[in-house]
Design a protein around this motif. Structure first.
Motif, PDB file in Angstrom:
ATOM      1  N   LYS A 177      16.510  -5.722  -2.348  1.00  0.00           N
ATOM      2  CA  LYS A 177      15.872  -5.608  -3.659  1.00  0.00           C
ATOM      3  C   LYS A 177      15.164  -4.273  -3.886  1.00  0.00           C
ATOM      4  CE  LYS A 177      11.514  -7.831  -2.303  1.00  0.00           C
ATOM      5  NZ  LYS A 177      10.580  -8.932  -2.605  1.00  0.00           N
ATOM      6  N   PHE A 178      14.953  -3.494  -2.812  1.00  0.00           N
ATOM      7  CA  PHE A 178      14.255  -2.227  -2.961  1.00  0.00           C
ATOM      8  C   PHE A 178      15.200  -1.130  -3.419  1.00  0.00           C
ATOM      9  CE2 PHE A 178      11.063  -4.375  -0.506  1.00  0.00           C
ATOM     10  CZ  PHE A 178       9.870  -3.814  -0.951  1.00  0.00           C
ATOM     11  N   GLN A 179      14.773  -0.372  -4.411  1.00  0.00           N
ATOM     12  CA  GLN A 179      15.528   0.772  -4.902  1.00  0.00           C
ATOM     13  C   GLN A 179      14.591   1.984  -4.919  1.00  0.00           C
ATOM     14  OE1 GLN A 179      18.774   0.674  -5.557  1.00  0.00           O
ATOM     15  NE2 GLN A 179      18.871  -1.522  -5.105  1.00  0.00           N
ATOM     16  N   LYS A 180      15.161   3.149  -4.851  1.00  0.00           N
ATOM     17  CA  LYS A 180      14.349   4.352  -4.868  1.00  0.00           C
ATOM     18  C   LYS A 180      13.476   4.409  -6.119  1.00  0.00           C
ATOM     19  CE  LYS A 180      17.475   7.220  -2.126  1.00  0.00           C
ATOM     20  NZ  LYS A 180      18.328   8.412  -2.100  1.00  0.00           N
ATOM     21  N   ASP A 181      12.235   4.831  -5.910  1.00  0.00           N
ATOM     22  CA  ASP A 181      11.259   5.014  -6.985  1.00  0.00           C
ATOM     23  C   ASP A 181      10.896   3.717  -7.699  1.00  0.00           C
ATOM     24  OD1 ASP A 181      13.041   8.006  -7.765  1.00  0.00           O
ATOM     25  OD2 ASP A 181      11.265   7.786  -6.497  1.00  0.00           O
ATOM     26  N   ASN A 182      11.197   2.575  -7.120  1.00  0.00           N
ATOM     27  CA  ASN A 182      10.810   1.296  -7.716  1.00  0.00           C
ATOM     28  C   ASN A 182       9.816   0.628  -6.776  1.00  0.00           C
ATOM     29  OD1 ASN A 182      10.543  -1.198  -8.863  1.00  0.00           O
ATOM     30  ND2 ASN A 182      12.684  -1.808  -8.656  1.00  0.00           N
ATOM     31  N   HIS A 183       8.531   0.681  -7.128  1.00  0.00           N
ATOM     32  CA  HIS A 183       7.484   0.181  -6.248  1.00  0.00           C
ATOM     33  C   HIS A 183       6.905  -1.148  -6.716  1.00  0.00           C
ATOM     34  CE1 HIS A 183       6.658   4.717  -5.318  1.00  0.00           C
ATOM     35  NE2 HIS A 183       7.817   4.298  -4.855  1.00  0.00           N
ATOM     36  N   THR A 184       7.387  -1.690  -7.806  1.00  0.00           N
ATOM     37  CA  THR A 184       6.757  -2.882  -8.367  1.00  0.00           C
ATOM     38  C   THR A 184       6.834  -4.066  -7.423  1.00  0.00           C
ATOM     39  OG1 THR A 184       8.829  -3.457  -9.492  1.00  0.00           O
ATOM     40  CG2 THR A 184       7.224  -2.154 -10.727  1.00  0.00           C
ATOM     41  N   ASP A 185       7.895  -4.150  -6.625  1.00  0.00           N
ATOM     42  CA  ASP A 185       8.038  -5.278  -5.717  1.00  0.00           C
ATOM     43  C   ASP A 185       6.975  -5.288  -4.624  1.00  0.00           C
ATOM     44  OD1 ASP A 185      11.632  -5.131  -5.919  1.00  0.00           O
ATOM     45  OD2 ASP A 185      10.249  -6.458  -6.953  1.00  0.00           O
ATOM     46  N   PHE A 186       6.322  -4.150  -4.400  1.00  0.00           N
ATOM     47  CA  PHE A 186       5.261  -4.112  -3.400  1.00  0.00           C
ATOM     48  C   PHE A 186       4.111  -5.038  -3.790  1.00  0.00           C
ATOM     49  CE2 PHE A 186       6.838   0.263  -2.229  1.00  0.00           C
ATOM     50  CZ  PHE A 186       7.257  -0.112  -0.975  1.00  0.00           C
ATOM     51  N   MET A 187       3.973  -5.312  -5.052  1.00  0.00           N
ATOM     52  CA  MET A 187       2.875  -6.158  -5.480  1.00  0.00           C
ATOM     53  C   MET A 187       3.025  -7.599  -4.994  1.00  0.00           C
ATOM     54  SD  MET A 187       0.840  -4.061  -6.869  1.00  0.00           S
ATOM     55  CE  MET A 187       1.496  -2.729  -5.857  1.00  0.00           C
ATOM     56  N   ASP A 188       4.224  -7.963  -4.550  1.00  0.00           N
ATOM     57  CA  ASP A 188       4.429  -9.291  -3.970  1.00  0.00           C
ATOM     58  C   ASP A 188       3.638  -9.462  -2.684  1.00  0.00           C
ATOM     59  OD1 ASP A 188       6.133  -9.900  -6.004  1.00  0.00           O
ATOM     60  OD2 ASP A 188       7.967  -9.502  -4.863  1.00  0.00           O
ATOM     61  N   PHE A 189       3.159  -8.367  -2.122  1.00  0.00           N
ATOM     62  CA  PHE A 189       2.444  -8.416  -0.853  1.00  0.00           C
ATOM     63  C   PHE A 189       0.931  -8.382  -1.056  1.00  0.00           C
ATOM     64  CE2 PHE A 189       6.654  -6.854  -0.005  1.00  0.00           C
ATOM     65  CZ  PHE A 189       7.020  -7.504   1.152  1.00  0.00           C
ATOM     66  N   SER A 190       0.478  -8.721  -2.258  1.00  0.00           N
ATOM     67  CA  SER A 190      -0.947  -8.873  -2.573  1.00  0.00           C
ATOM     68  C   SER A 190      -1.737  -7.580  -2.444  1.00  0.00           C
ATOM     69  CB  SER A 190      -1.577  -9.965  -1.684  1.00  0.00           C
ATOM     70  OG  SER A 190      -1.010 -11.216  -1.960  1.00  0.00           O
ATOM     71  N   TYR A 191      -1.132  -6.479  -2.796  1.00  0.00           N
ATOM     72  CA  TYR A 191      -1.913  -5.253  -2.916  1.00  0.00           C
ATOM     73  C   TYR A 191      -2.593  -5.248  -4.274  1.00  0.00           C
ATOM     74  CZ  TYR A 191      -0.115  -3.298   1.388  1.00  0.00           C
ATOM     75  OH  TYR A 191       0.157  -3.091   2.723  1.00  0.00           O
ATOM     76  N   TYR A 192      -3.832  -4.849  -4.269  1.00  0.00           N
ATOM     77  CA  TYR A 192      -4.616  -4.921  -5.496  1.00  0.00           C
ATOM     78  C   TYR A 192      -4.097  -3.965  -6.556  1.00  0.00           C
ATOM     79  CZ  TYR A 192      -7.813  -7.062  -2.137  1.00  0.00           C
ATOM     80  OH  TYR A 192      -8.359  -7.847  -1.156  1.00  0.00           O
ATOM     81  N   ASP A 193      -3.725  -2.775  -6.123  1.00  0.00           N
ATOM     82  CA  ASP A 193      -3.248  -1.756  -7.056  1.00  0.00           C
ATOM     83  C   ASP A 193      -2.511  -0.677  -6.259  1.00  0.00           C
ATOM     84  OD1 ASP A 193      -5.283  -0.214  -5.825  1.00  0.00           O
ATOM     85  OD2 ASP A 193      -6.725  -0.874  -7.337  1.00  0.00           O
ATOM     86  N   ASP A 194      -2.045   0.349  -6.982  1.00  0.00           N
ATOM     87  CA  ASP A 194      -1.288   1.417  -6.323  1.00  0.00           C
ATOM     88  C   ASP A 194      -2.114   2.147  -5.278  1.00  0.00           C
ATOM     89  OD1 ASP A 194       0.981   0.859  -7.721  1.00  0.00           O
ATOM     90  OD2 ASP A 194       0.720   2.446  -9.216  1.00  0.00           O
ATOM     91  N   SER A 195      -3.409   2.353  -5.549  1.00  0.00           N
ATOM     92  CA  SER A 195      -4.236   3.098  -4.602  1.00  0.00           C
ATOM     93  C   SER A 195      -4.385   2.342  -3.287  1.00  0.00           C
ATOM     94  CB  SER A 195      -5.614   3.390  -5.208  1.00  0.00           C
ATOM     95  OG  SER A 195      -6.324   2.183  -5.464  1.00  0.00           O
ATOM     96  N   HIS A 196      -4.471   1.002  -3.373  1.00  0.00           N
ATOM     97  CA  HIS A 196      -4.548   0.164  -2.173  1.00  0.00           C
ATOM     98  C   HIS A 196      -3.250   0.279  -1.372  1.00  0.00           C
ATOM     99  CE1 HIS A 196      -5.078  -4.175  -0.432  1.00  0.00           C
ATOM    100  NE2 HIS A 196      -5.393  -3.248   0.444  1.00  0.00           N
ATOM    101  N   LEU A 197      -2.136   0.250  -2.075  1.00  0.00           N
ATOM    102  CA  LEU A 197      -0.825   0.379  -1.437  1.00  0.00           C
ATOM    103  C   LEU A 197      -0.676   1.740  -0.766  1.00  0.00           C
ATOM    104  CD1 LEU A 197       2.186  -0.507  -1.031  1.00  0.00           C
ATOM    105  CD2 LEU A 197       2.624   0.486  -3.292  1.00  0.00           C
ATOM    106  N   ILE A 198      -1.025   2.803  -1.497  1.00  0.00           N
ATOM    107  CA  ILE A 198      -0.884   4.160  -0.971  1.00  0.00           C
ATOM    108  C   ILE A 198      -1.782   4.356   0.245  1.00  0.00           C
ATOM    109  CG2 ILE A 198      -1.328   6.595  -1.486  1.00  0.00           C
ATOM    110  CD1 ILE A 198      -0.476   5.934  -4.402  1.00  0.00           C
ATOM    111  N   LYS A 199      -2.979   3.777   0.204  1.00  0.00           N
ATOM    112  CA  LYS A 199      -3.904   3.894   1.333  1.00  0.00           C
ATOM    113  C   LYS A 199      -3.290   3.341   2.612  1.00  0.00           C
ATOM    114  CE  LYS A 199      -8.557   2.561   2.847  1.00  0.00           C
ATOM    115  NZ  LYS A 199      -9.798   1.824   2.474  1.00  0.00           N
ATOM    116  N   ASP A 200      -2.666   2.154   2.527  1.00  0.00           N
ATOM    117  CA  ASP A 200      -2.052   1.552   3.712  1.00  0.00           C
ATOM    118  C   ASP A 200      -0.845   2.355   4.187  1.00  0.00           C
ATOM    119  OD1 ASP A 200      -3.870  -0.437   4.081  1.00  0.00           O
ATOM    120  OD2 ASP A 200      -2.460  -2.103   3.813  1.00  0.00           O
TER     121      ASP A 200
END
Length: 231
Positions: A177-200
């Motif tokens: 399901k992952f495609q280049k430049d498509n980060h929306t699916d990361f939210m399925d892992f309970s990240y609060y926002d993009d900054s939280h995701l980028i931090k990890d």
């Protein structure tokens, strides 16, 4: 990935001219592990529940550390010789399994509330709240953190963070399901926002999500491909 940090890794260099055996604890901060160039390495990972019951030292003492096996247990001279002489990777797996059984690492044990906590975290892909876990087990969060940290070498929150991130990496490597430049699916892992995701991502890989995806999506490997290596 079916194994998560909190696991111990036995790492062997089985080159005729350079043999070594190292036990690595869970590496929970970015760490560079040096390997001898053009040498043959193999290893085996044991689960969190087995790792924390290693009889020869408290597992929490080797978090972020690699310890030569001969400094903590009696060296088995046949082990490295057998690993070096083995022709196929599948043969090395059988040798390592035999050694683990003979050394008692895989002995039966009684499941306790720490194992239950670990299962909850893994089954929820690292998204279950520690409050809910402590309520389910029937102890306070403070006591859970104290016992978990003593046994595993990290807090349940830290363990959950690692499990959640490793599930992302598993999906990137094996998922469709992952495609280049498509980060929306990361939210399925309970990240609060993009900054939280980028931090990890920066903490665990020292890369941004976009940079990591751009590199890893060019790697074509399936779980069947990985499994075929040990047949």
């Amino acid at each position: 990935m079916s194994a998560y940090d909190g696991c111990a890794d036995f790492q062997f260099c089985c080159d005729e001219e350079y043999q070594s055996a190292v036990l690595w604890g869970s590496v929970i901060t970015p760490t560079v592990i040096s390997y001898q160039p053009e040498k043959m390495y193999c290893g085996i990972r044991i689960s969190t529940s087995v790792s924390r019951r290693l009889s020869f030292l408290p597992y929490s003492e080797i978090i972020d550390r690699g310890v030569p096996l001969d400094t903590i247990i009696k060296a088995d001279s046949y082990l490295l010789d057998d690993l070096t002489s083995a022709v196929h990777f599948s043969s090395r797996i059988k040798i390592l399994e035999r050694w683990l059984k003979e050394s008692g690492v895989l002995d039966d044990y009684t499941v306790d509330f720490i194992d239950h906590c670990v299962d909850k975290i893994i089954n929820s892909r690292g998204t279950m709240r520690i409050t809910d876990i402590s309520n389910d087990i029937g102890i306070s969060e403070r006591l859970l953190r104290k016992k978990f940290n003593k046994s595993i070498g990290m807090s349940p929150k830290q363990y959950s963070r690692i499990v959640r991130f490793q599930n992302i990496i598993s999906d990137v490597l094996y998922g469709k399901k992952f495609q280049k430049d498509n980060h929306t699916d990361f939210m399925d892992f309970s990240y609060y926002d993009d900054s939280h995701l980028i931090k990890d991502f920066k903490f665990f890989t020292q890369m941004t999500p976009g940079w990591f995806l751009g590199k890893m999506l060019d790697v074509h490997i399936t779980r069947d491909d990985a499994a075929s290596l040990i047949k």
